[in-house]
Design a protein around this motif. Structure first.
Motif, PDB file in Angstrom:
ATOM      1  N   ALA A 399     -23.133  -8.103   5.695  1.00  0.00           N
ATOM      2  CA  ALA A 399     -23.428  -8.279   4.277  1.00  0.00           C
ATOM      3  C   ALA A 399     -23.298  -7.002   3.466  1.00  0.00           C
ATOM      4  O   ALA A 399     -23.063  -7.060   2.246  1.00  0.00           O
ATOM      5  CB  ALA A 399     -24.844  -8.850   4.117  1.00  0.00           C
ATOM      6  N   GLU A 400     -23.437  -5.830   4.135  1.00  0.00           N
ATOM      7  CA  GLU A 400     -23.490  -4.571   3.393  1.00  0.00           C
ATOM      8  C   GLU A 400     -22.306  -3.655   3.677  1.00  0.00           C
ATOM      9  O   GLU A 400     -22.414  -2.443   3.611  1.00  0.00           O
ATOM     10  CB  GLU A 400     -24.816  -3.859   3.692  1.00  0.00           C
ATOM     11  CG  GLU A 400     -26.030  -4.665   3.248  1.00  0.00           C
ATOM     12  CD  GLU A 400     -27.343  -3.940   3.491  1.00  0.00           C
ATOM     13  OE1 GLU A 400     -27.316  -2.718   3.769  1.00  0.00           O
ATOM     14  OE2 GLU A 400     -28.403  -4.586   3.425  1.00  0.00           O
ATOM     15  N   GLY A 401     -21.182  -4.242   4.036  1.00  0.00           N
ATOM     16  CA  GLY A 401     -19.933  -3.489   4.040  1.00  0.00           C
ATOM     17  C   GLY A 401     -19.556  -2.774   5.308  1.00  0.00           C
ATOM     18  O   GLY A 401     -18.572  -2.034   5.338  1.00  0.00           O
ATOM     19  N   GLY A 402     -20.346  -2.927   6.403  1.00  0.00           N
ATOM     20  CA  GLY A 402     -19.948  -2.318   7.662  1.00  0.00           C
ATOM     21  C   GLY A 402     -20.988  -1.377   8.232  1.00  0.00           C
ATOM     22  O   GLY A 402     -22.134  -1.298   7.754  1.00  0.00           O
ATOM     23  N   PHE A 403     -20.556  -0.621   9.251  1.00  0.00           N
ATOM     24  CA  PHE A 403     -21.450   0.232  10.035  1.00  0.00           C
ATOM     25  C   PHE A 403     -21.111   1.700   9.797  1.00  0.00           C
ATOM     26  O   PHE A 403     -19.932   2.081   9.750  1.00  0.00           O
ATOM     27  CB  PHE A 403     -21.296  -0.101  11.527  1.00  0.00           C
ATOM     28  CG  PHE A 403     -21.945   0.881  12.448  1.00  0.00           C
ATOM     29  CD1 PHE A 403     -23.314   0.833  12.708  1.00  0.00           C
ATOM     30  CD2 PHE A 403     -21.194   1.875  13.082  1.00  0.00           C
ATOM     31  CE1 PHE A 403     -23.913   1.747  13.562  1.00  0.00           C
ATOM     32  CE2 PHE A 403     -21.781   2.790  13.941  1.00  0.00           C
ATOM     33  CZ  PHE A 403     -23.148   2.723  14.178  1.00  0.00           C
ATOM     34  N   LEU A 404     -22.176   2.550   9.696  1.00  0.00           N
ATOM     35  CA  LEU A 404     -21.997   3.981   9.524  1.00  0.00           C
ATOM     36  C   LEU A 404     -22.866   4.757  10.513  1.00  0.00           C
ATOM     37  O   LEU A 404     -23.972   4.325  10.845  1.00  0.00           O
ATOM     38  CB  LEU A 404     -22.401   4.451   8.118  1.00  0.00           C
ATOM     39  CG  LEU A 404     -21.665   3.926   6.898  1.00  0.00           C
ATOM     40  CD1 LEU A 404     -22.259   4.570   5.647  1.00  0.00           C
ATOM     41  CD2 LEU A 404     -20.176   4.203   6.997  1.00  0.00           C
TER      42      LEU A 404
END
Length: 418
Positions: A399-404
């Motif tokens: 939902a929040e654009g991916g993994f960092l």
């Protein structure tokens, strides 16, 4: 009368005996065959296996010490600093530049018996002195290469002395780790450990501790773990000289990439486990490995059974601009997480950037929201972070654009999932 006679004889005998004892000369009980002992000063115990300091002084004071040994009349005291004999005798008075020194005192009898004590001497710079001490791996250098020193008051420095050679062609600079100067290591300098000195415009010398010069290939990071069949990326210096790596004695000589600072190979298809790693250079010399502040000719590494999602050597620092690719680690596509099951374990293997002032890692979504059950982790050595990918975590990533991976002062080397 008879009784008195015998009493007088007894008194005379005691008097003669007393006179005889007083006339005897004292005699020594020590001999050159006695085992020597250093009685004073008492040397401190090691701390976590490392030498402790027996003397802490400023550089404007001499290092002075007197030792008491036995058997004193048959024993010679030798003083060594950094492995070099500097004095003989029971006491010493020596000027030292700022830095940390290894002191060894050896007491040897005329019969050849000896004992020794070891400790560190710490000489602090004065407030306005040019000064440099090791930040990380920048003190391992190759002949003919550019070397960097971090420190304070470096604007006062006109040159660097190494192995009795003075280099005046220096460059000053600033980085996020602080002020630094760069100089070129003489190409003819033999391998070894050398004490550096800084000189100012008036020719005054200031200590800068030690540096290690080596012409051998030295792997400094990336070699501790990899996945079977995956690209294995290692970094260091003089790596273009590596001819083979040996895994449990089996030679690996085909490389994907090779230059002075990077070596990339495909790891053999081996079962998960721990293996011995050695290597040889083009001249048959040993490949060296920097492990826990030591340089070794043999080390171990792990082959993992997880699925490798990414492998490389990507620096991360949240101090960088938003447009800088090293602001975060965002190199695993969001679609990769869509196929994962809840309960999977994500493992991020990292290594420290030794020149960074601090080291922190944090796992978030692309919106910089922490994944459930995670937080900022501080560290000072290479390691690994495990993240359980709950359904809540997977939904947030989608939902929040991916993994960092965010934080500061480290490299992401390997990301796997199990």
């Amino acid at each position: 009368m008879k009784k008195l006679y015998f009493m007088l004889i007894a008194i005379a005998t005691m008097s003669l005996a007393s006179t005889s004892c007083k006339d005897e000369d004292p005699f020594s009980t020590i001999s050159p065959d006695d085992s020597p002992m250093i009685l004073d000063p008492v040397f401190p115990d090691r701390v976590d296996g490392e030498l402790a300091a027996i003397s802490q002084i400023s550089r404007d004071a001499n290092f002075t010490m007197k030792v008491t040994v036995t058997p004193s009349i048959y024993t010679e005291v030798t003083w060594e600093i950094d492995g070099t004999e500097v004095h003989k005798g029971d006491s010493i008075d020596l000027a030292l530049e700022a830095g940390t020194y290894h002191l060894k005192i050896t007491a040897t009898t005329t019969a050849g018996k000896s004992t020794y004590r070891e400790a560190n001497i710490i000489v602090s710079p004065l407030e306005d002195d040019p000064w440099s001490e090791a930040v990380g791996l920048e003190r391992i250098v190759a002949p003919g290469s550019l070397a960097r020193l971090y420190g304070t008051n470096l604007e006062k420095v006109n040159g660097v002395i190494i192995a009795d050679q003075t280099i005046t062609d220096i460059t000053l600079g600033e980085s996020e780790e602080g002020s630094y100067l760069e100089y070129e290591v003489p190409a003819t300098i033999p391998d070894g450990e050398y004490r550096l000195s800084l000189i100012d415009a008036s020719g005054n010398r200031y200590g800068a501790n030690l540096t290690t010069v080596t012409d051998a290939p030295v792997l400094t990071s990336g070699f501790t773990r990899t996945g079977a069949g995956s690209e294995w990326i290692m970094t260091g210096l003089n790596l273009d000289k590596i001819a083979t790596l040996n895994i449990n004695g089996e030679a690996l000589s085909e490389f994907v990439r090779q230059n002075n600072t990077e070596l990339a190979v495909i790891c053999p298809e081996l079962p998960a486990g721990e293996y011995t790693l050695t290597g040889t250079d083009a001249n048959g010399g040993e490949v060296l490995f920097y492990v826990n502040d030591e340089i070794l000719s043999e080390t171990t590494f792990a082959i993992t059974s997880e699925t490798v999602l990414w492998e490389g050597h990507h620096y991360v620092s949240w101090d960088l601009a938003d447009t800088d690719p090293n602001k975060t680690f965002n190199l695993i596509p969001t679609e990769t997480f869509a196929s994962m099951r809840a309960g999977s374990i994500l493992r991020i293997h990292y290594s420290v950037e030794p020149t960074a002032e601090y080291h922190q890692i944090r796992t978030t979504t692309a919106a910089w929201n922490d994944l459930p059950g995670t937080a900022v982790i501080e560290f000072n050595e290479d390691g690994m972070v495990e993240v359980e990918l709950t359904q809540e975590s997977l939904d947030m990533i989608a939902a929040e654009g991916g993994f960092l991976c965010v934080g500061h002062g480290y490299y992401v080397d390997l990301v796997t999932v199990e």
